[in-house]
Design a protein around this motif. Structure first.
Motif, PDB file in Angstrom:
ATOM      1  N   PRO A  69       0.787  -1.245   0.000  1.00  0.00           N
ATOM      2  CA  PRO A  69       0.000   0.000   0.000  1.00  0.00           C
ATOM      3  C   PRO A  69       0.813   1.286   0.000  1.00  0.00           C
ATOM      4  N   PRO A  70       1.909   1.410   0.794  1.00  0.00           N
ATOM      5  CA  PRO A  70       2.650   2.671   0.749  1.00  0.00           C
ATOM      6  C   PRO A  70       3.218   2.996  -0.635  1.00  0.00           C
ATOM      7  N   ILE A 146      -6.668  -6.597  -1.901  1.00  0.00           N
ATOM      8  CA  ILE A 146      -7.078  -5.782  -0.748  1.00  0.00           C
ATOM      9  C   ILE A 146      -6.034  -4.717  -0.457  1.00  0.00           C
ATOM     10  N   ALA A 147      -4.762  -5.077  -0.601  1.00  0.00           N
ATOM     11  CA  ALA A 147      -3.692  -4.097  -0.405  1.00  0.00           C
ATOM     12  C   ALA A 147      -3.796  -2.952  -1.404  1.00  0.00           C
ATOM     13  N   CYS A 148      -4.196  -3.261  -2.633  1.00  0.00           N
ATOM     14  CA  CYS A 148      -4.369  -2.218  -3.653  1.00  0.00           C
ATOM     15  C   CYS A 148      -5.488  -1.258  -3.261  1.00  0.00           C
ATOM     16  N   ILE A 149      -6.557  -1.784  -2.674  1.00  0.00           N
ATOM     17  CA  ILE A 149      -7.644  -0.919  -2.207  1.00  0.00           C
ATOM     18  C   ILE A 149      -7.127   0.070  -1.175  1.00  0.00           C
ATOM     19  N   LEU A 150      -6.321  -0.437  -0.238  1.00  0.00           N
ATOM     20  CA  LEU A 150      -5.756   0.436   0.793  1.00  0.00           C
ATOM     21  C   LEU A 150      -4.912   1.538   0.165  1.00  0.00           C
ATOM     22  N   GLY A 151      -4.022   1.171  -0.768  1.00  0.00           N
ATOM     23  CA  GLY A 151      -3.140   2.148  -1.380  1.00  0.00           C
ATOM     24  C   GLY A 151      -3.866   3.173  -2.227  1.00  0.00           C
ATOM     25  N   VAL A 226     -13.439  -5.189  -8.201  1.00  0.00           N
ATOM     26  CA  VAL A 226     -14.472  -4.206  -8.565  1.00  0.00           C
ATOM     27  C   VAL A 226     -14.226  -2.886  -7.840  1.00  0.00           C
ATOM     28  N   ILE A 227     -13.880  -2.968  -6.557  1.00  0.00           N
ATOM     29  CA  ILE A 227     -13.593  -1.752  -5.788  1.00  0.00           C
ATOM     30  C   ILE A 227     -12.360  -1.041  -6.349  1.00  0.00           C
TER      31      ILE A 227
END
Length: 243
Positions: A69-70, A146-151, A226-227
């Motif tokens: 994510p960072p 999920i990590a991509c969503i956070l980033g 999708v997100i």
């Protein structure tokens, strides 16, 4: 496709020189594996049957939630994205390159654990290695999505660190890799079922594999993608309004 392939290769080479990726994808997971492998097999010899899966889940979760994510936020939360617009580079290019580069590194780390577990701790090897790696690939894809969503959603590095830890710690504590989930209170066991690590761990240790658990991870993957697509569309819109 040639440009994308070169971008992934270039990102992979850059990641090799990254200290943060070295720590989150290799150093900490492998040190944790070496220390906890010795502790688990000494105190609980029966843990040899699940050691490979538990240490792999921990390493993948750390590399995905703490490491990726960072890097994404650094691009999409700063003026770096203006360079993409100025050079007419698709907005998904950076996140896709980072995603695939992280996937390669996490699979390499997981392969090291797969090789070293039986050599160092006499851990039990999967009966069907090919199926084991197929389930591992699915789990890595879900974790990275999920990590991509956070980033993409959290651009403030301080907030991102906090949110990443909020997702990472339950993934380790409540997934069953440290101790059986049956020892947890029922409400914590329920919360643990929201973590992909729980289902990934089950798929890596189950013989035979339960189709329902595969479907759960596939559903999480589809929802996460999708997100990510919706967040990228929002970023594309912001590209058009950049000065």
């Amino acid at each position: 496709m040639k440009a994308l392939g070169y971008g992934i290769y270039l990102q992979w080479k850059m990641d090799i020189r990254s200290r943060s990726l070295l720590i989150t994808c290799y150093l900490v997971p492998l040190l944790f594996f070496l220390m906890m492998g010795s502790v688990f097999t000494s105190i609980m010899p029966e843990s040899q049957e699940t050691l490979m899966a538990s240490m792999t889940v921990m390493g993948v979760s750390m590399g995905a939630y703490i490491g990726l994510p960072p890097s994404i936020a650094e691009i999409y939360g700063t003026d770096i994205k203006k360079m993409y617009m100025a050079n007419h580079i698709p907005e998904y290019f950076a996140v896709l390159s980072l995603f695939l580069s992280a996937f390669i590194h996490l699979m390499m780390m997981s392969s090291l654990i797969y090789i070293l577990s039986p050599l160092l701790f006499d851990a039990t090897c999967p009966i069907h290695p090919v199926l084991y790696f197929v389930m591992l690939i699915l789990f890595v894809l879900v974790s990275l999505s999920i990590a991509c969503i956070l980033g993409l959603a959290v651009h403030n590095q301080a907030k991102l660190t906090m949110v990443s830890q909020i997702i990472f710690l339950p993934s380790i504590i409540l997934s069953g890799i440290m101790f059986p989930v049956s020892l947890l209170p029922s409400f914590l066991e329920t919360i643990g079922k929201l973590c992909p690590a729980t289902w990934g761990y089950l798929l890596l240790i189950e013989q035979p594999i339960q189709l329902s658990n595969v479907l759960i991870l596939c559903t999480i993957l589809i929802v996460a993608l999708v997100i990510c697509y919706a967040l990228l569309r929002s970023i594309r819109s912001s590209f058009r309004h950049l000065p």
